[in-house]
Design a protein around this motif. Structure first.
Motif, PDB file in Angstrom:
ATOM      1  N   ASP A   7       0.843  -1.206   0.000  1.00 30.90           N
ATOM      2  CA  ASP A   7       0.000   0.000   0.000  1.00 30.90           C
ATOM      3  C   ASP A   7       0.878   1.255   0.000  1.00 30.90           C
ATOM      4  O   ASP A   7       0.618   2.211  -0.739  1.00 30.90           O
ATOM      5  CB  ASP A   7      -0.918   0.024   1.221  1.00 30.90           C
ATOM      6  CG  ASP A   7      -2.015  -1.011   1.159  1.00 30.90           C
ATOM      7  OD1 ASP A   7      -2.304  -1.539   0.066  1.00 30.90           O
ATOM      8  OD2 ASP A   7      -2.582  -1.313   2.233  1.00 30.90           O
ATOM      9  N   GLN A  10       2.536   1.726  -3.411  1.00 31.44           N
ATOM     10  CA  GLN A  10       1.592   2.301  -4.370  1.00 31.44           C
ATOM     11  C   GLN A  10       1.358   3.775  -4.084  1.00 31.44           C
ATOM     12  O   GLN A  10       1.264   4.587  -4.992  1.00 31.44           O
ATOM     13  CB  GLN A  10       0.264   1.555  -4.328  1.00 31.44           C
ATOM     14  CG  GLN A  10       0.254   0.311  -5.168  1.00 31.44           C
ATOM     15  CD  GLN A  10      -1.118  -0.335  -5.210  1.00 31.44           C
ATOM     16  OE1 GLN A  10      -1.717  -0.575  -4.160  1.00 31.44           O
ATOM     17  NE2 GLN A  10      -1.581  -0.625  -6.397  1.00 31.44           N
ATOM     18  N   GLN A  13       3.826   6.528  -5.470  1.00 31.35           N
ATOM     19  CA  GLN A  13       3.886   6.860  -6.890  1.00 31.35           C
ATOM     20  C   GLN A  13       3.570   8.342  -7.072  1.00 31.35           C
ATOM     21  O   GLN A  13       2.633   8.874  -6.497  1.00 31.35           O
ATOM     22  CB  GLN A  13       2.909   6.015  -7.696  1.00 31.35           C
ATOM     23  CG  GLN A  13       3.070   6.192  -9.183  1.00 31.35           C
ATOM     24  CD  GLN A  13       2.186   5.254  -9.991  1.00 31.35           C
ATOM     25  OE1 GLN A  13       1.231   4.688  -9.472  1.00 31.35           O
ATOM     26  NE2 GLN A  13       2.511   5.104 -11.258  1.00 31.35           N
ATOM     27  N   GLY A  17       3.789   9.413 -12.692  1.00 32.26           N
ATOM     28  CA  GLY A  17       3.816   7.964 -12.878  1.00 32.26           C
ATOM     29  C   GLY A  17       5.055   7.282 -12.342  1.00 32.26           C
ATOM     30  O   GLY A  17       5.099   6.057 -12.258  1.00 32.26           O
ATOM     31  N   TRP A  19       8.404   6.777  -9.458  1.00 31.19           N
ATOM     32  CA  TRP A  19       8.621   6.686  -8.015  1.00 31.19           C
ATOM     33  C   TRP A  19       9.850   7.504  -7.662  1.00 31.19           C
ATOM     34  O   TRP A  19      10.800   7.585  -8.440  1.00 31.19           O
ATOM     35  CB  TRP A  19       8.823   5.230  -7.591  1.00 31.19           C
ATOM     36  CG  TRP A  19       7.540   4.541  -7.304  1.00 31.19           C
ATOM     37  CD1 TRP A  19       6.989   4.349  -6.073  1.00 31.19           C
ATOM     38  CD2 TRP A  19       6.626   3.955  -8.236  1.00 31.19           C
ATOM     39  NE1 TRP A  19       5.787   3.683  -6.196  1.00 31.19           N
ATOM     40  CE2 TRP A  19       5.547   3.425  -7.512  1.00 31.19           C
ATOM     41  CE3 TRP A  19       6.601   3.831  -9.617  1.00 31.19           C
ATOM     42  CZ2 TRP A  19       4.475   2.794  -8.117  1.00 31.19           C
ATOM     43  CZ3 TRP A  19       5.545   3.199 -10.223  1.00 31.19           C
ATOM     44  CH2 TRP A  19       4.493   2.687  -9.474  1.00 31.19           C
ATOM     45  N   THR A  39      11.634   3.283 -10.311  1.00 32.84           N
ATOM     46  CA  THR A  39      10.318   3.089 -10.913  1.00 32.84           C
ATOM     47  C   THR A  39      10.170   1.664 -11.429  1.00 32.84           C
ATOM     48  O   THR A  39       9.158   1.001 -11.179  1.00 32.84           O
ATOM     49  CB  THR A  39      10.081   4.118 -12.032  1.00 32.84           C
ATOM     50  OG1 THR A  39      10.072   5.426 -11.442  1.00 32.84           O
ATOM     51  CG2 THR A  39       8.763   3.879 -12.749  1.00 32.84           C
ATOM     52  N   LEU A  43       7.515  -1.160 -10.060  1.00 31.75           N
ATOM     53  CA  LEU A  43       6.577  -1.804 -10.982  1.00 31.75           C
ATOM     54  C   LEU A  43       6.718  -3.325 -10.952  1.00 31.75           C
ATOM     55  O   LEU A  43       5.720  -4.050 -10.984  1.00 31.75           O
ATOM     56  CB  LEU A  43       6.774  -1.282 -12.402  1.00 31.75           C
ATOM     57  CG  LEU A  43       6.332   0.161 -12.633  1.00 31.75           C
ATOM     58  CD1 LEU A  43       6.787   0.634 -14.004  1.00 31.75           C
ATOM     59  CD2 LEU A  43       4.834   0.301 -12.466  1.00 31.75           C
ATOM     60  N   ARG A  44       7.953  -3.818 -10.853  1.00 34.81           N
ATOM     61  CA  ARG A  44       8.168  -5.265 -10.773  1.00 34.81           C
ATOM     62  C   ARG A  44       7.560  -5.841  -9.501  1.00 34.81           C
ATOM     63  O   ARG A  44       6.930  -6.893  -9.522  1.00 34.81           O
ATOM     64  CB  ARG A  44       9.659  -5.580 -10.820  1.00 34.81           C
ATOM     65  CG  ARG A  44      10.201  -5.550 -12.212  1.00 34.81           C
ATOM     66  CD  ARG A  44      11.624  -6.092 -12.234  1.00 34.81           C
ATOM     67  NE  ARG A  44      12.373  -5.222 -13.118  1.00 34.81           N
ATOM     68  CZ  ARG A  44      13.528  -4.638 -12.839  1.00 34.81           C
ATOM     69  NH1 ARG A  44      14.126  -4.868 -11.706  1.00 34.81           N
ATOM     70  NH2 ARG A  44      14.103  -3.860 -13.701  1.00 34.81           N
ATOM     71  N   LEU A  46       5.109  -4.528  -7.584  1.00 32.80           N
ATOM     72  CA  LEU A  46       3.648  -4.431  -7.609  1.00 32.80           C
ATOM     73  C   LEU A  46       3.041  -5.443  -8.580  1.00 32.80           C
ATOM     74  O   LEU A  46       1.991  -6.028  -8.295  1.00 32.80           O
ATOM     75  CB  LEU A  46       3.212  -3.012  -7.951  1.00 32.80           C
ATOM     76  CG  LEU A  46       3.544  -1.971  -6.881  1.00 32.80           C
ATOM     77  CD1 LEU A  46       3.271  -0.554  -7.399  1.00 32.80           C
ATOM     78  CD2 LEU A  46       2.781  -2.225  -5.589  1.00 32.80           C
ATOM     79  N   THR A  47       3.699  -5.673  -9.698  1.00 36.83           N
ATOM     80  CA  THR A  47       3.208  -6.676 -10.654  1.00 36.83           C
ATOM     81  C   THR A  47       3.289  -8.076 -10.065  1.00 36.83           C
ATOM     82  O   THR A  47       2.357  -8.872 -10.200  1.00 36.83           O
ATOM     83  CB  THR A  47       4.018  -6.595 -11.959  1.00 36.83           C
ATOM     84  OG1 THR A  47       3.853  -5.302 -12.527  1.00 36.83           O
ATOM     85  CG2 THR A  47       3.548  -7.644 -12.965  1.00 36.83           C
ATOM     86  N   ARG A  51      -0.725  -6.220  -8.030  1.00 28.20           N
ATOM     87  CA  ARG A  51      -1.250  -4.891  -7.723  1.00 28.20           C
ATOM     88  C   ARG A  51      -1.385  -4.009  -8.956  1.00 28.20           C
ATOM     89  O   ARG A  51      -1.874  -2.904  -8.869  1.00 28.20           O
ATOM     90  CB  ARG A  51      -0.345  -4.190  -6.714  1.00 28.20           C
ATOM     91  CG  ARG A  51      -0.322  -4.804  -5.335  1.00 28.20           C
ATOM     92  CD  ARG A  51      -1.639  -4.535  -4.626  1.00 28.20           C
ATOM     93  NE  ARG A  51      -1.592  -4.816  -3.221  1.00 28.20           N
ATOM     94  CZ  ARG A  51      -1.632  -3.897  -2.268  1.00 28.20           C
ATOM     95  NH1 ARG A  51      -1.741  -2.629  -2.569  1.00 28.20           N
ATOM     96  NH2 ARG A  51      -1.604  -4.267  -1.011  1.00 28.20           N
ATOM     97  N   LEU A  52      -0.927  -4.486 -10.116  1.00 31.59           N
ATOM     98  CA  LEU A  52      -1.044  -3.689 -11.347  1.00 31.59           C
ATOM     99  C   LEU A  52      -1.839  -4.451 -12.365  1.00 31.59           C
ATOM    100  O   LEU A  52      -1.896  -5.618 -12.442  1.00 31.59           O
ATOM    101  CB  LEU A  52       0.326  -3.357 -11.923  1.00 31.59           C
ATOM    102  CG  LEU A  52       1.152  -2.366 -11.146  1.00 31.59           C
ATOM    103  CD1 LEU A  52       2.484  -2.156 -11.831  1.00 31.59           C
ATOM    104  CD2 LEU A  52       0.456  -1.037 -10.987  1.00 31.59           C
TER     105      LEU A  52
END
Length: 52
Positions: A7, A10, A13, A17, A19, A39, A43-44, A46-47, A51-52
């Protein structure tokens, strides 16, 4: 505990777009390079957790 960290990740961010870098880089140019790395890392993560 993992959900709380995801959380926060996320929530970190930024409006464009990306981090932020959480430490003081040695120059403006290196900040841009490291921000891209941070960034991609976010993204890795969260994916991986769906989460993405």
């Amino acid at each position: 505990m993992i959900e709380a960290h995801l959380d926060r990740l996320q929530g970190d961010q930024q409006p464009d777009g990306g981090w932020p870098v959480t430490w003081e880089p040695p120059s403006a140019a290196s900040m841009l390079e490291w921000r891209g790395s941070e960034t991609l890392k976010a993204l890795r993560i969260l994916t991986a957790y769906g989460r993405l």
